[in-house]
Design a protein around this motif. Structure first.
Motif, mmCIF file in Angstrom:
data_model
loop_
_atom_site.group_PDB
_atom_site.id
_atom_site.type_symbol
_atom_site.label_atom_id
_atom_site.label_comp_id
_atom_site.label_asym_id
_atom_site.label_seq_id
_atom_site.Cartn_x
_atom_site.Cartn_y
_atom_site.Cartn_z
ATOM 1 N N ARG A 94 -8.257 -54.958 -108.925
ATOM 2 C CA ARG A 94 -9.276 -54.862 -107.881
ATOM 3 C C ARG A 94 -9.259 -53.450 -107.311
ATOM 4 O O ARG A 94 -8.206 -52.835 -107.184
ATOM 5 N N TYR A 96 -9.703 -50.772 -104.280
ATOM 6 C CA TYR A 96 -9.663 -50.559 -102.836
ATOM 7 C C TYR A 96 -9.905 -49.080 -102.579
ATOM 8 O O TYR A 96 -9.305 -48.222 -103.253
ATOM 9 N N ALA A 119 -2.163 -50.907 -103.590
ATOM 10 C CA ALA A 119 -2.858 -52.200 -103.632
ATOM 11 C C ALA A 119 -3.593 -52.371 -104.962
ATOM 12 O O ALA A 119 -3.596 -53.462 -105.547
ATOM 13 N N SER A 150 -2.644 -55.235 -107.797
ATOM 14 C CA SER A 150 -3.659 -56.246 -108.110
ATOM 15 C C SER A 150 -3.743 -56.546 -109.601
ATOM 16 O O SER A 150 -4.171 -57.635 -109.999
ATOM 17 N N GLN A 202 -2.299 -60.728 -104.314
ATOM 18 C CA GLN A 202 -3.496 -61.130 -103.583
ATOM 19 C C GLN A 202 -3.602 -60.503 -102.194
ATOM 20 O O GLN A 202 -4.425 -60.923 -101.391
ATOM 21 N N ASP A 210 -3.854 -57.129 -99.313
ATOM 22 C CA ASP A 210 -4.852 -56.114 -98.993
ATOM 23 C C ASP A 210 -4.140 -54.792 -98.704
ATOM 24 O O ASP A 210 -2.927 -54.781 -98.446
ATOM 25 N N ARG A 211 -4.884 -53.708 -98.713
ATOM 26 C CA ARG A 211 -4.282 -52.396 -98.463
ATOM 27 C C ARG A 211 -3.584 -52.330 -97.113
ATOM 28 O O ARG A 211 -2.556 -51.662 -96.965
ATOM 29 N N THR A 212 -4.123 -53.026 -96.106
ATOM 30 C CA THR A 212 -3.514 -52.966 -94.777
ATOM 31 C C THR A 212 -2.181 -53.716 -94.736
ATOM 32 O O THR A 212 -1.337 -53.406 -93.885
ATOM 33 N N ASP A 213 -1.969 -54.675 -95.633
ATOM 34 C CA ASP A 213 -0.661 -55.333 -95.716
ATOM 35 C C ASP A 213 0.407 -54.307 -96.072
ATOM 36 O O ASP A 213 1.516 -54.329 -95.525
#
Length: 431
Positions: A113, A115, A130, A134, A139, A141-144
């Motif tokens: 995916r 980002y 990220a 992926s 699963q 997100d970049r902010t994680d």
């Protein structure tokens, strides 16, 4: 009060409420703040151009070189780079790495995916990792990732080891970091099904509108031999962003041909087979040292600076700090003589090898001067590594109060930063 003024008051009230409402929208507020910050930085950089700030190592050492820790490898006997450019600029084919089996003419790894890094400060590293994760079913997100690797949003940089640590500690995947990669090695990894994160230098326009050298991560997800190009998933530019072999080689050189591979544990044997000699981390630094030594002898100008810098970095990783310090001395002296618009003045944001070399040879004042040059050149000095190294050098020279101040600043800029936490505990600082 006249009708005109009553209407004017109503319109002003409505306008104020509208602006206030818009200000509460995160994307709008972020854009306004970004533009305000850009204008402020333009003024600051116009008054104090950062490219004018150069570090030149001291001609004499404040104390004799002392190897504090650890002991250098006795088997490391590198040839010191000549520092003279005598051959034409090498191309991507001048230092081939033998490939045991023929590779397919074209590879494209799908399933990841995309980002982008936009809308958040300095988000290249979280967004790129990220993307890489992926491909293996992650699963998040970049902010994680960002919340862990850069808890302070304006932190200038995330190191490769920090990205690898995130993978190891927060996912069910694994990661390794190596140096001295080659174009053929990239192709070999891609043909084996492994996307590769590389760190490279690119020229982008900064807040001041000037083109300047900056560090950047990207995911290499394919190659096309006929077109002599790689396909990258680039968080700044776009998905499926093509980069020619020669351009990628030039960009990758400025980061010692460093790469990171994310992989599932059950694919480890396949990855090690694809890596060949690079499966061993020490062997990768030896290979990187050979490449840097060669390039330092045949390149000139900015490219020679990067080669000399890489040479020092590889000696640091091989624990030859005295040899590394000599290589960095040459690199910084060369950098000071480059045209101002060619100086990669941000390099210490991303690579800290010189601090190791100077510190572990007892050159504490050079550590301090280099850190101060780096900190003062940045409009917003959110560079926790430089503060920690200055703290270490200050402590070695008996300046406990100054060291404590630097540790506190590093923790402000990167809460929980392990080297800062360790030094804070040694200094018995209150949290």
């Amino acid at each position: 009060m006249s009708k005109f003024w009553r209407l004017t008051g109503v319109f002003l009230l409505i306008g104020g409420l509208s602006l206030g409402g818009l200000w509460m929208i995160p994307n709008v507020r972020e854009r306004v703040l970004w533009h305000l910050e850009a204008w402020r930085v333009q003024v600051r950089y116009a008054l104090n151009p950062p490219q004018e700030a150069v570090f030149v190592p001291a001609s004499t050492l404040p104390t004799p070189p002392v190897l504090l820790s650890p002991t250098p490898l006795s088997t490391v006997t590198p040839t010191r780079p000549s520092g003279e450019a005598t051959l034409p600029h090498p191309t991507a084919t001048m230092m081939p790495t033998p490939t045991p089996t023929p590779l397919p003419p074209e590879v494209h790894i799908s399933g990841g995916r995309y980002y982008d890094q936009h809308g958040l400060w300095n988000y290249c590293a979280p967004a790129t990792l990220a993307i890489a994760l992926s491909y293996w079913g992650w699963q998040g997100d970049r902010t994680d990732i960002g919340r862990v690797v850069k808890p302070f949003e304006k932190d200038k940089n995330v190191m490769p080891y920090e990205l690898a640590d995130y993978v190891e500690n927060y996912t069910n995947l694994r990661a390794l970091v190596r140096a001295g990669g080659t174009l053929d090695l990239l192709k070999n990894l891609l043909a084996a099904g492994f996307p590769v994160v590389i760190e490279k230098g690119v020229y982008l326009r900064d807040y001041n509108g000037r083109l300047g050298w900056m560090g950047h991560y990207t995911v290499v997800s394919g190659y096309e031999e006929a077109a002599r190009r790689f396909i990258t998933q680039d968080a700044y530019f776009s998905p499926d962003y093509p980069v020619t072999y020669d351009d990628l080689l030039w960009q990758w050189r400025s980061f010692n041909y460093t790469f990171l591979v994310v992989y599932p544990p059950d694919r480890e044997a396949d990855l090690m087979a694809a890596l060949g000699q690079y499966a061993d981390v020490t062997a990768s630094y030896r290979r990187a040292m050979e490449i840097a030594s060669y390039e330092a002898s045949v390149l000139s100008g900015l490219e020679q600076f990067f080669a000399l810098f890489n040479y020092g970095t590889n000696l640091v990783n091989l624990q030859d700090y005295a040899g590394a310090a000599r290589a960095y001395d040459q690199a910084f002296t060369l950098m000071a003589n480059l045209p101002e618009d060619k100086r990669p003045w941000r390099i210490m944001w991303y690579q800290t090898g010189p601090y190791f070399a100077y510190y572990y040879t007892g050159r504490y004042w050079d550590v301090i001067r280099l850190a101060e040059t780096t900190i003062n050149a940045a409009d917003q000095p959110y560079i926790e590594e430089s503060f920690i190294w200055r703290a270490r050098a200050r402590l070695a020279l008996g300046d406990t109060a100054g060291a404590a101040d630097d540790v506190r600043t590093a923790l402000d800029y990167h809460p929980g930063f392990p080297p800062a936490v360790e030094l804070a505990q040694a200094l018995q600082l209150q949290p």
